[in-house]
Design a protein around this motif. Sequence first.
Motif, PDB file in Angstrom:
ATOM      1  N   SER A 194       9.234  49.471  15.039  1.00  0.00           N
ATOM      2  CA  SER A 194       7.784  49.761  14.904  1.00  0.00           C
ATOM      3  C   SER A 194       8.138  51.135  15.114  1.00  0.00           C
ATOM      4  N   ASN A 195       6.965  51.746  15.076  1.00  0.00           N
ATOM      5  CA  ASN A 195       7.391  53.448  15.519  1.00  0.00           C
ATOM      6  C   ASN A 195       7.661  53.418  16.800  1.00  0.00           C
ATOM      7  N   SER A 196       7.393  54.929  17.141  1.00  0.00           N
ATOM      8  CA  SER A 196       8.145  54.938  18.607  1.00  0.00           C
ATOM      9  C   SER A 196       6.968  54.777  20.000  1.00  0.00           C
ATOM     10  N   ALA A 197       5.926  55.102  19.682  1.00  0.00           N
ATOM     11  CA  ALA A 197       5.024  54.849  20.302  1.00  0.00           C
ATOM     12  C   ALA A 197       4.641  53.009  20.502  1.00  0.00           C
ATOM     13  N   ALA A 198       4.966  52.750  19.874  1.00  0.00           N
ATOM     14  CA  ALA A 198       4.146  51.148  20.045  1.00  0.00           C
ATOM     15  C   ALA A 198       4.625  50.351  20.890  1.00  0.00           C
ATOM     16  N   PRO A 199       3.631  49.791  21.854  1.00  0.00           N
ATOM     17  CA  PRO A 199       4.369  49.236  22.925  1.00  0.00           C
ATOM     18  C   PRO A 199       4.240  47.611  22.860  1.00  0.00           C
ATOM     19  N   GLU A 200       5.196  46.539  23.400  1.00  0.00           N
ATOM     20  CA  GLU A 200       5.047  45.539  23.481  1.00  0.00           C
ATOM     21  C   GLU A 200       4.808  44.795  24.657  1.00  0.00           C
ATOM     22  N   THR A 201       4.222  43.715  25.307  1.00  0.00           N
ATOM     23  CA  THR A 201       4.157  43.054  26.393  1.00  0.00           C
ATOM     24  C   THR A 201       4.967  41.581  26.236  1.00  0.00           C
ATOM     25  N   LEU A 202       5.249  41.160  26.963  1.00  0.00           N
ATOM     26  CA  LEU A 202       6.047  39.991  27.577  1.00  0.00           C
ATOM     27  C   LEU A 202       4.983  39.146  28.792  1.00  0.00           C
ATOM     28  N   ILE A 203       4.694  37.656  28.467  1.00  0.00           N
ATOM     29  CA  ILE A 203       3.897  37.158  29.914  1.00  0.00           C
ATOM     30  C   ILE A 203       4.958  36.070  29.937  1.00  0.00           C
ATOM     31  N   TYR A 204       4.780  35.534  31.042  1.00  0.00           N
ATOM     32  CA  TYR A 204       5.357  34.762  32.643  1.00  0.00           C
ATOM     33  C   TYR A 204       5.302  33.871  33.050  1.00  0.00           C
ATOM     34  N   LYS A 205       5.477  32.792  33.523  1.00  0.00           N
ATOM     35  CA  LYS A 205       3.939  32.682  34.261  1.00  0.00           C
ATOM     36  C   LYS A 205       5.363  32.109  35.233  1.00  0.00           C
ATOM     37  N   LEU A 206       4.848  32.108  36.573  1.00  0.00           N
ATOM     38  CA  LEU A 206       5.560  32.087  38.236  1.00  0.00           C
ATOM     39  C   LEU A 206       5.342  30.436  38.558  1.00  0.00           C
ATOM     40  N   VAL A 207       6.567  30.722  39.177  1.00  0.00           N
ATOM     41  CA  VAL A 207       7.199  28.815  40.082  1.00  0.00           C
ATOM     42  C   VAL A 207       5.132  28.626  41.117  1.00  0.00           C
ATOM     43  N   ALA A 208       4.410  29.009  41.185  1.00  0.00           N
ATOM     44  CA  ALA A 208       3.606  28.690  41.959  1.00  0.00           C
ATOM     45  C   ALA A 208       1.960  29.703  41.942  1.00  0.00           C
ATOM     46  N   GLN A 209       0.660  28.756  41.450  1.00  0.00           N
ATOM     47  CA  GLN A 209      -0.578  29.008  41.617  1.00  0.00           C
ATOM     48  C   GLN A 209      -0.499  30.448  42.688  1.00  0.00           C
ATOM     49  N   LEU A 210      -0.214  30.093  43.992  1.00  0.00           N
ATOM     50  CA  LEU A 210       0.143  31.721  45.272  1.00  0.00           C
ATOM     51  C   LEU A 210       1.437  32.468  44.720  1.00  0.00           C
ATOM     52  N   CYS A 211       1.513  33.122  44.664  1.00  0.00           N
ATOM     53  CA  CYS A 211       2.830  33.976  45.029  1.00  0.00           C
ATOM     54  C   CYS A 211       2.901  35.148  45.642  1.00  0.00           C
TER      55      CYS A 211
END
Length: 370
Positions: free
Chosen positions: A151-168
């Motif tokens: 893409s162009n130089s300004a386009a952002p990206e997003t990565l989504i992760y799940k943690l090992v517990a609901q409370l971290c």
Amino acid sequence: MDCSRDFIEWLGQDLSMKILMCLNDISDLVRASAVSSSWRKFVITKGLCKQLCVRMFPEASHLANVVEIKNTFEPMATGTDISSQLTCLESEHRAYASLSRGLTAFTRKNCISDALFASSTDNYPVESIKNTLEPSETVDNWASYWSSKGSNSAAPETLIYKLVAQLCLVTEVHIHPFQAYFQFGFPIYSAKAVRFQMGYPNPLTVENDDREDFMDVKEFSEDKFVWTYTSPEFPMAQENHLQKFKLPEPVLCIGGILKVELLGRVQTQESDGLYYICITNVQAVGRPLSPAFDVEMLDEPGKYKLNYYPKSADRLLSAKSLESESSSSPCRFHRFSASIRTWEQMILNTFRGAGPVMIDDDYPDYEYLD
């Protein structure tokens, strides 16, 4: 004048509250509640452990109520009579004391358990976000990384992760940009900056999703999540190493979802002249609170029920207690009680006719002390 009254009675509830809330360590607050039955009742009925926990970790304000589960079948009973209300307050006191101690423990580990999806992927599944779970730059002699689409130089990206517990409790996030040794000039495809968000899946959109999980071949949609924390923006270096981004304050993530925003691009690919972002590894460093705690979302948006499992909490805290005992005197509690006696006597001496006060050392909550 009655010389047997302690300083909480002399000073009144408001001033006593201000004095006890000057304590910044939950263990000290619990020790103070062990000095006498009146101090114990005051700390529990005023919810001081909860107040201190929320003061240290503002995200804890999303916890609407507490259920102490003594085994997997019988949750703590609730009721409206005075006895039941006191039982609930005592349970809340124990839960927040244990939660605060767990949050301030020194154990650190990578809290990411799975990669959910990315806003784009150049060559799925070869360059999937799943590759960022592997700390090594190569797997089976092949380069291991996630790549965005060009893409162009300004386009952002997003990565989504799940943690090992609901409370971290998350203290920092580590990101390793990818260096393409198989391309001319060995370019490093980092971002210009990064930002992090934490929160939970939006129950309305998750229930209507026709897949069991979110994969990086799907189009990213912000309405799938509710974010309760947003970090400042951190600059990223165009360097081939694990870069560490320490959060301004430790963050209690309720819901177990981490979002990594990659802001801006710095490197073009020679073959097409487009800008790419490539990441080798992502880590969220902190401390999971499971299995001592878990949460359930309530009908009110952004509010949770905290489930507390005392037996699991005792096992998790035992190692820390043993370590503390090996590095300090076994009489710490008695020294603390003695200092409290002196403190109380000094306050009482400011009142004419004040005399010595009897202190009750026989307090049942010793298992919550260091």
